[in-house]
Design an enzyme around this catalytic site. Structure first.
Site, PDB file in Angstrom:
ATOM      1  CG  ASP A 148       2.204 -28.949  36.416  1.00 22.04           C
ATOM      2  OD1 ASP A 148       2.153 -30.146  36.757  1.00 22.04           O
ATOM      3  OD2 ASP A 148       3.279 -28.364  36.214  1.00 22.04           O
TER       4      ASP A 148
HETATM    5  C1  NOJ Z   1       4.576 -31.339  37.943  1.00 31.24           C
HETATM    6  C2  NOJ Z   1       5.446 -30.867  36.820  1.00 31.24           C
HETATM    7  O1  NOJ Z   1       5.498 -29.460  36.801  1.00 31.24           O
HETATM    8  C3  NOJ Z   1       4.975 -31.352  35.451  1.00 31.24           C
HETATM    9  O2  NOJ Z   1       5.938 -31.011  34.497  1.00 31.24           O
HETATM   10  C4  NOJ Z   1       4.700 -32.818  35.475  1.00 31.24           C
HETATM   11  O3  NOJ Z   1       4.299 -33.245  34.202  1.00 31.24           O
HETATM   12  C5  NOJ Z   1       3.640 -33.120  36.519  1.00 31.24           C
HETATM   13  N1  NOJ Z   1       4.125 -32.705  37.816  1.00 31.24           N
HETATM   14  C6  NOJ Z   1       3.226 -34.586  36.543  1.00 31.24           C
HETATM   15  O4  NOJ Z   1       4.250 -35.380  36.994  1.00 31.24           O
END
Ligand code: NOJ
Length: 743
Positions: free
Chosen positions: A267
């Site tokens: 993430d």
């Molecule tokens: C953080 C989020 O937790 C995740 O769900 C997302 O896909 C990513 N950012 C990318 O935007």
């Protein structure tokens, strides 16, 4: 490209070039001029010009013309002319926004998710995207967590069906990613992110292995079995180790046990965050731990790009680890056919005709209507309820959501508020001048529980302005027979980093409700929300409640369809609506205790509260229709079975009302005694049944051994002999039950 050629390519790449395949940067690195990039984003993040030239994927860039240009420029500079991957969060639609995932869960119909994801994939593909960070399949039980809006709820069985359907919607059932208008799907967030302590986003997760396996891991597995091309790590710790650095979780569970062989992406900056978790000393150690754990792509940090080469040269990690990750990224590009066609489906013309096309809007309208949940619909003395609205009754539409187009969700980042249909717009199309309108108040006032913590007041208003809006609404309410009040949470109150400590509607809206109620008791509340709320007051002051969640682009039309009875409400709650926030986390499939409290008991030493009920206000699986459907006692065709046998549980449903209705019949099973404590009951099947007035139908559920087994802490599927109870009914509290013995 053949696998041989891919390996040849890998063999020809320099170590840093391979490492950069594992780097994901956002579009700022590719849209500014080189000088700005070097002195701006690249400098700030510690990324070299060489890394920008070779980063394997890009986050958050779309638009056919733009992505083609970025791809062309990039490939011209990349030493082997390898195409880059375009990835983004396309969660419940690209431009045609479908109801939010929590709403889709309420449909109790995974086909809705499949259709929504299929259309989202089409619209995303023509803009040049190759991959979406969806579905989020995290199991959720705590309504305080803002991201419950992105989930399909509290039940592992339901979530697993939706995980499969969503992946198949994005990728197609065959999993052939070269197919036209298909994009790669990424199951997230592995693992257990939905169990953040106290519902606070990014917080620690603590749980037993049996619970982890039985409740939380199942939906990820379902997505992986449906051939999801990617998995994303979660921000939380699992057994004390941040997921991205957790070798046991990623190598043993994800790769070995679940057989996942696709791309594992961290993430956003989660690799770097292992430092702040306190398990990595610096970026170098973070990179070492996460590559060893098997994380392929480093999203938006320079841990890998700046440290892996040195780690290999110093003999601290084997180059094979880099090869493993880089090969997976190349394989994904190859699966998408990018070596032959680096733009895939990017198409400026189709962007214009396909996006927000009539068929897509119709599908979104249809889907939204099927997600609405009718929680309450009391009849008056003459036997009439407020809903569905009747032409002969003079009605007012009041509330801040009447004319709001902001009805998607905070994760509909690619959607445009301006293309949404508001309730007011749809009502004017439908009723002409027959319905009267008043705004009543803004969505957020100067609420104690919200804006101060959000750092901004959304709707600055003077007292006089506020009073004027209230007064207009009250005056209107006095002149009509029925009032439909459109209330709920602001978009900013749900989603990532939007955990709440209070689960009520904004105070200004609660004041509006009270004032309208003082002059007119015939109130139906239409509730916009991304999470279960504390509805005690709303329930006390209204005769009907229709939960419409975050309904998306066609929300207004779908709501008017259901209010007028053109379509009946047929959704069921995918998450318990608590009595109040003190019950959170709450879920129907809780373990039995040694001190079970019968609902309403006043007995002292029982597992209950002394100041509120133990039961939620509206339970999981609950939702009414506009008709009355009766159900016979559940009958089993036998009361004993062996592990290879089966039992059929049957009930007859009859529509005794005077309109058509769709019920969702649910099957729950309880394992009465086992070697570990078992849930009070678990959802094991459901069926949507449409019945015309006067019609009856017999519905049977087959019970086989797979519905009776459970997973223990070591991951073994365990089937134990003994007594089982079968519950069939319209929600998770049904007492329509029968018993049998597994011999
Ligand atoms: C953080 C989020 O937790 C995740 O769900 C997302 O896909 C990513 N950012 C990318 O935007």
């Amino acid at each position: 490209m053949t696998q041989e050629k891919l390996l040849e390519l890998l063999g020809d790449m320099s170590l840093q070039e391979k490492i950069d395949q594992l780097l994901q940067l956002n579009e700022n690195f590719y849209t500014g001029n080189e000088q700005e990039v070097a002195t701006g984003p690249a400098r700030d993040m510690g990324i070299t010009e060489e890394d920008v030239k070779c980063a394997g994927s890009i986050l958050g860039s779309y638009g056919a013309k733009k992505t083609k240009k970025i791809q062309d420029d990039y490939m011209a500079k990349q030493p082997h002319h390898i195409p880059m991957l375009f990835m983004m969060d396309v969660i419940h639609g690209m431009k045609t926004i479908f109801p939010a995932p929590i709403a889709q869960g309420a449909a109790f119909d995974p086909n809705i998710a499949k259709m929504a994801c299929d259309i989202a994939a089409r619209e995303a593909a023509v803009t040049g995207l190759h991959c979406t960070f969806s579905p989020m399949v995290d199991l959720v039980r705590d309504a305080r967590w803002g991201r419950v809006v992105e989930s399909t709820g509290e039940d592992p069985y339901l979530n697993s069906l939706y995980a499969k359907a969503s992946v198949e919607g994005f990728q197609g059932e065959s999993g052939d990613l070269t197919e036209k208008f298909k994009i790669a799907s990424c199951v997230k967030h592995f693992a257990g992110y939905g169990a953040a302590e106290a519902g606070r986003d990014y917080n620690t997760v603590e749980m037993s292995r049996p619970a982890f396996r039985e409740y939380y891991l199942k939906s990820y597995k379902a997505g992986i079995d449906a051939k999801a091309a990617l998995v994303m790590t979660s921000f939380n710790t699992v057994e004390g180790v941040p997921a991205s650095a957790n070798k046991w979780l990623m190598r043993d569970i994800l790769r070995k046990e679940m057989g996942f062989d696709g791309v594992l992406i961290s993430d956003y900056a989660a690799i770097e965050e292992t430092i702040y978790h306190g398990v990595s000393e610096d970026k170098r150690e973070a990179a070492k731990k996460c590559i060893e754990a098997g994380v392929d792509i480093d999203m938006m940090s320079n841990c890998y790009a700046a440290n892996l080469k040195k780690l290999v040269e110093d003999g601290e990690i084997d180059e094979k680890l880099i090869d493993e990750g880089a090969l997976r990224v190349l394989e994904l590009k190859n699966k998408l056919g990018l070596f032959e066609n680096p733009y895939k489906d990017a198409d400026e013309k189709l962007e214009k005709t396909m996006i927000l096309s009539e068929p897509h809007r119709i599908a979104a309208r249809e889907a939204a209507a099927r997600t609405f949940v009718l929680l309450k619909n009391d009849k008056d003395d003459s036997g009439f309820s407020v809903l569905p609205l009747r032409e002969e009754k003079k009605t007012a539409f009041i509330g801040p959501f009447v004319d709001s187009k902001d009805i998607m969700s905070s994760w509909a980042v690619t959607g445009d508020v301006s293309s949404c249909v508001s309730v007011g717009q749809a009502a004017r199309e439908n009723f002409g001048k027959k319905v009267l309108f008043a705004k009543g108040c803004e969505i957020l006032g100067d609420d104690v529980h919200v804006p101060s913590f959000m750092g901004e007041v959304h709707y600055p208003q003077t007292e006089e302005e506020k009073e004027k809006l209230f007064a207009e609404a009250v005056e209107l309410a006095k002149t009509v027979e029925n009032v439909v009040l459109f209330l709920g949470e602001d978009t900013s109150q749900t989603g990532e980093a939007a955990s709440r400590g209070f689960l009520d509607i904004p105070e200004v809206q609660s004041e509006l409700l009270k004032r309208v109620h003082a002059v007119n008791k015939n109130i139906a509340v239409v509730l916009f929300t991304g999470r279960p709320l504390d509805l005690r007051e709303v329930s006390k002051l209204s005769r009907s409640i229709l939960v419409v969640w975050r309904p998306g682009t066609e929300g207004g039309h779908a709501i008017v369809d259901v209010l007028t009875g053109k379509r009946g409400p047929c959704g069921k709650l995918p998450m318990s609506f608590p009595y109040c926030v003190g019950q959170e986390p709450i879920h129907y499939d809780r373990l039995a205790t040694g001190r079970f409290a019968e609902p309403g008991t006043k007995e002292k030493f029982k597992s209950r509260y002394i100041d509120m009920p133990t039961e939620p206000l509206y339970p999981f699986g609950f939702g009414l229709t506009y008709t009355d459907i009766t159900m016979s006692e559940v009958k089993l065709d036998r009361n004993e079975m062996t592990k290879d046998g089966k039992i059929t549980a049957t009930v007859t449903l009859k529509n005794i009302g005077d309109v058509v209705g769709v019920e969702t019949l649910q099957l729950y099973i309880k394992d009465v005694k086992a070697s570990i404590a078992r849930p009070m009951r678990q959802l094991k099947g459901f069926e949507k049944v449409e019945l015309m007035p006067g019609n009856a139908r017999e519905i049977g559920f087959e019970i086989t051994a797979d519905k009776l087994s459970f997973v223990d802490g070591d991951g073994n599927e365990v089937l134990e002999k003994g007594d089982f109870e079968v519950y069939v009914g319209f929600d998770s509290t049904t007492e329509n039950k029968a018993s049998f013995v597994l011999k």
